[in-house]
Scaffold this motif. Structure first.
Motif, PDB file in Angstrom:
ATOM      1  N   ALA A 173      10.190 -19.561 -27.590  1.00 14.85           N
ATOM      2  CA  ALA A 173      10.120 -20.523 -28.429  1.00 14.85           C
ATOM      3  C   ALA A 173      11.079 -20.607 -29.515  1.00 14.85           C
ATOM      4  CB  ALA A 173       8.656 -20.833 -29.296  1.00 14.85           C
ATOM      5  N   LEU A 174      11.813 -19.439 -29.602  1.00 14.14           N
ATOM      6  CA  LEU A 174      12.832 -19.327 -30.681  1.00 14.14           C
ATOM      7  C   LEU A 174      14.030 -20.208 -30.565  1.00 14.14           C
ATOM      8  CD1 LEU A 174      13.603 -17.719 -33.251  1.00 14.14           C
ATOM      9  CD2 LEU A 174      14.731 -15.985 -31.656  1.00 14.14           C
ATOM     10  N   GLY A 175      14.344 -20.474 -29.213  1.00 10.14           N
ATOM     11  CA  GLY A 175      15.744 -21.211 -29.055  1.00 10.14           C
ATOM     12  C   GLY A 175      15.457 -22.590 -29.475  1.00 10.14           C
ATOM     13  N   ASP A 176      14.396 -23.238 -29.053  1.00 16.66           N
ATOM     14  CA  ASP A 176      13.865 -24.374 -29.259  1.00 16.66           C
ATOM     15  C   ASP A 176      13.676 -24.865 -30.950  1.00 16.66           C
ATOM     16  OD1 ASP A 176      14.069 -25.199 -26.677  1.00 16.66           O
ATOM     17  OD2 ASP A 176      12.149 -24.904 -26.153  1.00 16.66           O
ATOM     18  N   LEU A 177      13.008 -23.694 -31.448  1.00 17.69           N
ATOM     19  CA  LEU A 177      12.541 -23.796 -32.881  1.00 17.69           C
ATOM     20  C   LEU A 177      13.992 -23.742 -33.745  1.00 17.69           C
ATOM     21  CD1 LEU A 177      10.320 -24.028 -34.856  1.00 17.69           C
ATOM     22  CD2 LEU A 177      10.474 -21.166 -34.836  1.00 17.69           C
ATOM     23  N   CYS A 178      15.101 -23.008 -33.520  1.00 22.88           N
ATOM     24  CA  CYS A 178      16.131 -22.961 -34.262  1.00 22.88           C
ATOM     25  C   CYS A 178      16.741 -24.378 -34.044  1.00 22.88           C
ATOM     26  CB  CYS A 178      17.098 -21.720 -33.637  1.00 22.88           C
ATOM     27  SG  CYS A 178      16.344 -20.120 -34.064  1.00 22.88           S
ATOM     28  N   VAL A 179      16.897 -24.866 -32.859  1.00 26.31           N
ATOM     29  CA  VAL A 179      17.576 -26.012 -32.553  1.00 26.31           C
ATOM     30  C   VAL A 179      16.720 -27.354 -33.229  1.00 26.31           C
ATOM     31  CG1 VAL A 179      18.217 -27.910 -30.930  1.00 26.31           C
ATOM     32  CG2 VAL A 179      18.743 -25.515 -30.375  1.00 26.31           C
ATOM     33  N   SER A 180      15.490 -27.138 -33.223  1.00 24.31           N
ATOM     34  CA  SER A 180      14.841 -28.382 -33.994  1.00 24.31           C
ATOM     35  C   SER A 180      15.191 -28.138 -35.525  1.00 24.31           C
ATOM     36  CB  SER A 180      13.293 -27.958 -33.931  1.00 24.31           C
ATOM     37  OG  SER A 180      12.675 -27.059 -34.581  1.00 24.31           O
ATOM     38  N   TRP A 181      15.326 -27.040 -36.203  1.00 20.67           N
ATOM     39  CA  TRP A 181      15.707 -26.975 -37.646  1.00 20.67           C
ATOM     40  C   TRP A 181      17.150 -27.537 -37.948  1.00 20.67           C
ATOM     41  CZ3 TRP A 181      13.519 -21.411 -37.432  1.00 20.67           C
ATOM     42  CH2 TRP A 181      12.406 -21.487 -37.881  1.00 20.67           C
ATOM     43  N   LEU A 182      18.077 -27.632 -36.794  1.00 15.79           N
ATOM     44  CA  LEU A 182      19.325 -28.260 -36.935  1.00 15.79           C
ATOM     45  C   LEU A 182      19.249 -29.766 -37.205  1.00 15.79           C
ATOM     46  CD1 LEU A 182      21.446 -26.114 -34.219  1.00 15.79           C
ATOM     47  CD2 LEU A 182      21.399 -25.950 -36.873  1.00 15.79           C
ATOM     48  N   GLU A 234      25.248 -13.653 -25.672  1.00 11.03           N
ATOM     49  CA  GLU A 234      24.582 -14.044 -24.406  1.00 11.03           C
ATOM     50  C   GLU A 234      23.551 -14.928 -24.684  1.00 11.03           C
ATOM     51  OE1 GLU A 234      24.983 -10.898 -24.815  1.00 11.03           O
ATOM     52  OE2 GLU A 234      27.342 -11.054 -23.940  1.00 11.03           O
ATOM     53  N   TRP A 235      22.612 -14.376 -25.663  1.00  8.82           N
ATOM     54  CA  TRP A 235      21.417 -15.233 -25.787  1.00  8.82           C
ATOM     55  C   TRP A 235      21.938 -16.293 -26.583  1.00  8.82           C
ATOM     56  CZ3 TRP A 235      19.761 -16.752 -30.864  1.00  8.82           C
ATOM     57  CH2 TRP A 235      18.515 -17.293 -30.748  1.00  8.82           C
ATOM     58  N   THR A 236      22.734 -16.461 -27.507  1.00  2.00           N
ATOM     59  CA  THR A 236      23.035 -17.779 -28.125  1.00  2.00           C
ATOM     60  C   THR A 236      23.628 -18.729 -27.180  1.00  2.00           C
ATOM     61  OG1 THR A 236      23.505 -16.681 -30.157  1.00  2.00           O
ATOM     62  CG2 THR A 236      24.585 -18.700 -29.972  1.00  2.00           C
ATOM     63  N   GLN A 237      24.372 -18.249 -26.341  1.00  2.00           N
ATOM     64  CA  GLN A 237      24.964 -19.232 -25.306  1.00  2.00           C
ATOM     65  C   GLN A 237      23.943 -20.001 -24.323  1.00  2.00           C
ATOM     66  OE1 GLN A 237      28.083 -17.327 -22.877  1.00  2.00           O
ATOM     67  NE2 GLN A 237      28.787 -19.385 -22.131  1.00  2.00           N
ATOM     68  N   THR A 238      23.157 -19.077 -24.135  1.00  2.00           N
ATOM     69  CA  THR A 238      22.081 -19.876 -23.214  1.00  2.00           C
ATOM     70  C   THR A 238      20.776 -20.452 -24.001  1.00  2.00           C
ATOM     71  OG1 THR A 238      20.799 -17.601 -22.913  1.00  2.00           O
ATOM     72  CG2 THR A 238      22.536 -17.886 -21.197  1.00  2.00           C
ATOM     73  N   ALA A 239      20.500 -19.968 -24.906  1.00  2.56           N
ATOM     74  CA  ALA A 239      19.285 -20.500 -25.648  1.00  2.56           C
ATOM     75  C   ALA A 239      19.449 -21.263 -26.716  1.00  2.56           C
ATOM     76  CB  ALA A 239      18.434 -19.352 -26.236  1.00  2.56           C
ATOM     77  N   ILE A 240      20.739 -21.322 -27.453  1.00  4.97           N
ATOM     78  CA  ILE A 240      20.847 -22.079 -28.550  1.00  4.97           C
ATOM     79  C   ILE A 240      22.019 -23.197 -28.298  1.00  4.97           C
ATOM     80  CG2 ILE A 240      21.678 -22.309 -30.860  1.00  4.97           C
ATOM     81  CD1 ILE A 240      19.223 -20.972 -30.814  1.00  4.97           C
ATOM     82  N   LEU A 241      23.246 -22.834 -27.740  1.00  8.23           N
ATOM     83  CA  LEU A 241      24.279 -23.782 -27.522  1.00  8.23           C
ATOM     84  C   LEU A 241      23.944 -24.977 -26.611  1.00  8.23           C
ATOM     85  CD1 LEU A 241      27.611 -21.332 -27.387  1.00  8.23           C
ATOM     86  CD2 LEU A 241      26.509 -22.849 -29.354  1.00  8.23           C
ATOM     87  N   PRO A 242      23.408 -24.920 -25.665  1.00 10.06           N
ATOM     88  CA  PRO A 242      23.067 -26.086 -24.849  1.00 10.06           C
ATOM     89  C   PRO A 242      22.602 -27.183 -25.612  1.00 10.06           C
ATOM     90  CG  PRO A 242      22.673 -24.503 -23.378  1.00 10.06           C
ATOM     91  CD  PRO A 242      22.823 -23.740 -24.882  1.00 10.06           C
ATOM     92  N   ALA A 263      29.820 -27.508 -38.607  1.00  8.76           N
ATOM     93  CA  ALA A 263      29.089 -26.207 -39.329  1.00  8.76           C
ATOM     94  C   ALA A 263      28.821 -25.012 -38.651  1.00  8.76           C
ATOM     95  CB  ALA A 263      28.125 -26.613 -40.442  1.00  8.76           C
ATOM     96  N   ALA A 264      27.839 -25.506 -37.721  1.00 10.21           N
ATOM     97  CA  ALA A 264      27.331 -24.461 -36.568  1.00 10.21           C
ATOM     98  C   ALA A 264      28.477 -23.887 -35.771  1.00 10.21           C
ATOM     99  CB  ALA A 264      26.264 -25.063 -35.601  1.00 10.21           C
ATOM    100  N   ILE A 265      29.285 -24.636 -35.403  1.00  5.84           N
ATOM    101  CA  ILE A 265      30.567 -24.128 -34.565  1.00  5.84           C
ATOM    102  C   ILE A 265      31.166 -23.187 -35.200  1.00  5.84           C
ATOM    103  CG2 ILE A 265      32.766 -24.846 -33.488  1.00  5.84           C
ATOM    104  CD1 ILE A 265      31.242 -27.209 -32.236  1.00  5.84           C
ATOM    105  N   THR A 266      31.662 -23.613 -36.761  1.00  8.03           N
ATOM    106  CA  THR A 266      32.313 -22.760 -37.469  1.00  8.03           C
ATOM    107  C   THR A 266      31.892 -21.409 -37.650  1.00  8.03           C
ATOM    108  OG1 THR A 266      33.148 -24.627 -38.697  1.00  8.03           O
ATOM    109  CG2 THR A 266      33.331 -22.589 -39.995  1.00  8.03           C
ATOM    110  N   GLN A 267      30.566 -21.514 -37.761  1.00  8.37           N
ATOM    111  CA  GLN A 267      29.812 -20.191 -38.151  1.00  8.37           C
ATOM    112  C   GLN A 267      29.616 -19.109 -36.631  1.00  8.37           C
ATOM    113  OE1 GLN A 267      28.196 -18.763 -40.906  1.00  8.37           O
ATOM    114  NE2 GLN A 267      29.568 -20.100 -41.840  1.00  8.37           N
ATOM    115  N   LEU A 268      29.638 -19.899 -35.487  1.00  6.79           N
ATOM    116  CA  LEU A 268      29.508 -19.216 -34.316  1.00  6.79           C
ATOM    117  C   LEU A 268      30.519 -18.667 -33.653  1.00  6.79           C
ATOM    118  CD1 LEU A 268      26.289 -21.371 -32.904  1.00  6.79           C
ATOM    119  CD2 LEU A 268      26.225 -19.074 -34.079  1.00  6.79           C
ATOM    120  N   ALA A 269      31.545 -19.428 -33.951  1.00  5.06           N
ATOM    121  CA  ALA A 269      32.827 -18.916 -33.127  1.00  5.06           C
ATOM    122  C   ALA A 269      33.333 -17.806 -33.359  1.00  5.06           C
ATOM    123  CB  ALA A 269      34.018 -20.283 -33.587  1.00  5.06           C
ATOM    124  N   PRO A 270      33.328 -17.271 -34.477  1.00  2.00           N
ATOM    125  CA  PRO A 270      33.632 -15.608 -34.555  1.00  2.00           C
ATOM    126  C   PRO A 270      32.508 -14.803 -33.882  1.00  2.00           C
ATOM    127  CG  PRO A 270      33.564 -16.588 -36.595  1.00  2.00           C
ATOM    128  CD  PRO A 270      32.846 -17.546 -35.710  1.00  2.00           C
TER     129      PRO A 270
END
Length: 136
Positions: free
Chosen positions: A24-33, A58-66, A85-92
């Motif tokens: 449930a973590l990926g969906d929960l994080c995205v819902s907070w966005l 890898e987790w971020t790419q599959t669970a969060i980014l889409p 803002a998310a892209i700025t934080q995640l790009a590095p």
């Protein structure tokens, strides 16, 4: 309450591991966005960045980014700013290949946004992304 949960989530995730949090973590994080409170959206971005450090890009790419990157076309410009803002934080954190092939095209699409504030933030995001892009 949401803000406090967001601040503690990366610590709990590190302790319990990916198996416990993965379903449930990926969906929960995205819902907070999508939250209506700016401080919660900002804390969600910080939590996702910390979770990326814990679980890996890898987790971020599959669970969060889409799901998270779908915000770039949200009718509310504040949610589009959240995407930047998310892209700025995640790009590095996600590596040059993902930053170049996944994140950069979205930022470039957003440069055509009808809201000047979004276009301005695109420029700022690009400035932060350049060192993390594939040099080729």
């Amino acid at each position: 309450v949401r803000l406090a949960v967001l601040e503690l989530l990366p610590v709990l995730a590190a302790d319990f591991g990916l198996r416990t949090f993965a379903p449930a973590l990926g969906d929960l994080c995205v819902s907070w966005l999508h939250d209506s409170v700016h401080a919660v959206r900002t804390a969600a971005i910080a939590a996702i960045a910390k979770l990326t450090a814990v679980f890996g890009p890898e987790w971020t790419q599959t669970a969060i980014l889409p799901s998270a990157l779908l915000l770039h076309s949200n009718p509310c410009y504040l949610h589009r700013l959240t995407t930047l803002a998310a892209i700025t934080q995640l790009a590095p954190l996600v590596g040059p290949a993902v930053a170049t092939n996944t994140l950069l095209p979205i930022v470039l699409r957003m440069s055509q946004d009808r809201v000047p504030n979004v276009r301005f933030n695109v420029a700022t995001t690009l400035q932060h992304m350049v060192p993390h892009l594939d040099p080729d």
